[in-house]
Design a protein around this motif. Sequence first.
Motif, PDB file in Angstrom:
ATOM      1  N   UNK A  77       0.836  -1.206   0.000  1.00  0.00           N
ATOM      2  CA  UNK A  77       0.000   0.000   0.000  1.00  0.00           C
ATOM      3  C   UNK A  77       0.865   1.249   0.000  1.00  0.00           C
ATOM      4  N   UNK A  78       1.915   1.249   0.811  1.00  0.00           N
ATOM      5  CA  UNK A  78       2.803   2.411   0.860  1.00  0.00           C
ATOM      6  C   UNK A  78       3.513   2.613  -0.471  1.00  0.00           C
ATOM      7  N   UNK A  79       3.834   1.537  -1.153  1.00  0.00           N
ATOM      8  CA  UNK A  79       4.546   1.644  -2.430  1.00  0.00           C
ATOM      9  C   UNK A  79       3.702   2.339  -3.485  1.00  0.00           C
ATOM     10  N   UNK A  80       2.386   2.279  -3.326  1.00  0.00           N
ATOM     11  CA  UNK A  80       1.490   2.940  -4.286  1.00  0.00           C
ATOM     12  C   UNK A  80       1.437   4.449  -4.075  1.00  0.00           C
ATOM     13  N   UNK A  81       1.955   4.932  -2.952  1.00  0.00           N
ATOM     14  CA  UNK A  81       2.001   6.374  -2.713  1.00  0.00           C
ATOM     15  C   UNK A  81       3.238   6.938  -3.408  1.00  0.00           C
ATOM     16  N   UNK A  82       3.077   7.893  -4.298  1.00  0.00           N
ATOM     17  CA  UNK A  82       4.243   8.423  -5.025  1.00  0.00           C
ATOM     18  C   UNK A  82       5.360   8.901  -4.104  1.00  0.00           C
ATOM     19  N   UNK A  83       5.001   9.483  -2.960  1.00  0.00           N
ATOM     20  CA  UNK A  83       6.016  10.017  -2.051  1.00  0.00           C
ATOM     21  C   UNK A  83       6.807   8.919  -1.362  1.00  0.00           C
ATOM     22  N   UNK A  84       6.308   7.679  -1.398  1.00  0.00           N
ATOM     23  CA  UNK A  84       6.946   6.612  -0.629  1.00  0.00           C
ATOM     24  C   UNK A  84       7.560   5.514  -1.497  1.00  0.00           C
ATOM     25  N   UNK A  88      10.132   2.741   0.024  1.00  0.00           N
ATOM     26  CA  UNK A  88       9.764   1.344   0.242  1.00  0.00           C
ATOM     27  C   UNK A  88      10.722   0.419  -0.498  1.00  0.00           C
ATOM     28  N   UNK A  89      11.165   0.815  -1.685  1.00  0.00           N
ATOM     29  CA  UNK A  89      12.173   0.001  -2.388  1.00  0.00           C
ATOM     30  C   UNK A  89      13.422  -0.152  -1.516  1.00  0.00           C
ATOM     31  N   UNK A 135       8.810   7.786   8.980  1.00  0.00           N
ATOM     32  CA  UNK A 135       8.471   8.014   7.573  1.00  0.00           C
ATOM     33  C   UNK A 135       7.289   7.168   7.101  1.00  0.00           C
ATOM     34  N   UNK A 136       7.388   5.855   7.232  1.00  0.00           N
ATOM     35  CA  UNK A 136       6.363   4.980   6.661  1.00  0.00           C
ATOM     36  C   UNK A 136       5.045   5.093   7.416  1.00  0.00           C
ATOM     37  N   UNK A 137       5.080   4.926   8.731  1.00  0.00           N
ATOM     38  CA  UNK A 137       3.834   4.979   9.500  1.00  0.00           C
ATOM     39  C   UNK A 137       3.113   6.321   9.378  1.00  0.00           C
ATOM     40  N   UNK A 138       3.826   7.466   9.487  1.00  0.00           N
ATOM     41  CA  UNK A 138       3.105   8.737   9.320  1.00  0.00           C
ATOM     42  C   UNK A 138       2.463   8.883   7.945  1.00  0.00           C
ATOM     43  N   UNK A 139       3.123   8.407   6.893  1.00  0.00           N
ATOM     44  CA  UNK A 139       2.533   8.498   5.557  1.00  0.00           C
ATOM     45  C   UNK A 139       1.237   7.694   5.470  1.00  0.00           C
ATOM     46  N   UNK A 140       1.243   6.488   6.009  1.00  0.00           N
ATOM     47  CA  UNK A 140       0.055   5.646   5.942  1.00  0.00           C
ATOM     48  C   UNK A 140      -1.041   6.151   6.871  1.00  0.00           C
ATOM     49  N   UNK A 141      -0.664   6.542   8.087  1.00  0.00           N
ATOM     50  CA  UNK A 141      -1.670   6.998   9.047  1.00  0.00           C
ATOM     51  C   UNK A 141      -2.305   8.317   8.633  1.00  0.00           C
ATOM     52  N   UNK A 142      -1.553   9.142   7.913  1.00  0.00           N
ATOM     53  CA  UNK A 142      -2.061  10.447   7.524  1.00  0.00           C
ATOM     54  C   UNK A 142      -2.832  10.466   6.223  1.00  0.00           C
ATOM     55  N   UNK A 143      -2.807   9.361   5.473  1.00  0.00           N
ATOM     56  CA  UNK A 143      -3.526   9.312   4.190  1.00  0.00           C
ATOM     57  C   UNK A 143      -5.011   9.091   4.440  1.00  0.00           C
ATOM     58  N   UNK A 144      -5.886  10.003   4.018  1.00  0.00           N
ATOM     59  CA  UNK A 144      -7.311   9.889   4.336  1.00  0.00           C
ATOM     60  C   UNK A 144      -7.996   8.689   3.686  1.00  0.00           C
ATOM     61  N   UNK A 145      -7.436   8.178   2.587  1.00  0.00           N
ATOM     62  CA  UNK A 145      -8.066   7.051   1.898  1.00  0.00           C
ATOM     63  C   UNK A 145      -7.441   5.708   2.274  1.00  0.00           C
ATOM     64  N   UNK A 146      -6.592   5.693   3.290  1.00  0.00           N
ATOM     65  CA  UNK A 146      -5.959   4.456   3.755  1.00  0.00           C
ATOM     66  C   UNK A 146      -6.298   4.251   5.218  1.00  0.00           C
ATOM     67  N   UNK A 147      -6.743   3.051   5.566  1.00  0.00           N
ATOM     68  CA  UNK A 147      -7.023   2.703   6.955  1.00  0.00           C
ATOM     69  C   UNK A 147      -5.850   1.876   7.488  1.00  0.00           C
TER      70      UNK A 147
END
Length: 262
Positions: A77-84, A88-89, A135-147
Amino acid sequence: MSTLTIASDPQDAAAAEAVEAHHTQLAGDLAGRVAILIEAADREPAAVDRVRTDLVSFCDRDLLPHAAAEEKALYPVAHDLPAARLLIDGMLAEHRRLAALVDALRTAASPVRAAADGRALQVLFEEHLEKENTLVLPLLAGAPDISLSGLLAGMHELLGHEHGTAGEAATTGGGCGGACGCGGSNETEVPELDVREVPHSLRHATVFGAIAAVPSGQSMVLVAPHDPLPLLGQIEDRHPGAFAVEYLQRGPEAWRLLLTHR
């Protein structure tokens, strides 16, 4: 390792905190085991194989499954975010290096090599967890369309869980909280863990990891910046009587205690 995470909802914030708490537990447990391995390599090479085997078992049981769970639940899921994507790689590449270090530790040809591989594993793992927390957790937790809480549903390897097998009882071994009186090993013959420079958030987990490497009938010396009564209370509550405690020094700069596994 604690960091402030801005989450899109309270459940995601709680999930991020649970993962960070498990990261702290894993990092402390690994640090304690590596500290005992390094001490053994320096002062008791004959004990290195036993300590190394215990460390490898911990990695196979907890550390590597944690990495695998991340790859399954979070990284796609994080890999699908352009910023991440590039991040993730890089995290996936670090997982490969962690696994390679565990394999190197598994087959280390000498005590010095085992200690070096263990320390390298600890450093890389701590750096890896820092990236996940900041980095990873804040990106996922802050994305409104990701639970984030939804991604972690049922993932015990990421949220942490209690191990109840007899083989792991020493991880949270007990303590008598008083004089030893058990005829334990001489202080100069046992490994010493000095936690005065260990970050407070990792200190108790580091001690639990270290005592997990102490077999029945043997001891370790704990050096603390204060009288560790809360820690001894935790040990006693979890596994009464498993460890006897003898105070070797009571301040003012350090408290030194001999912990003997009954």
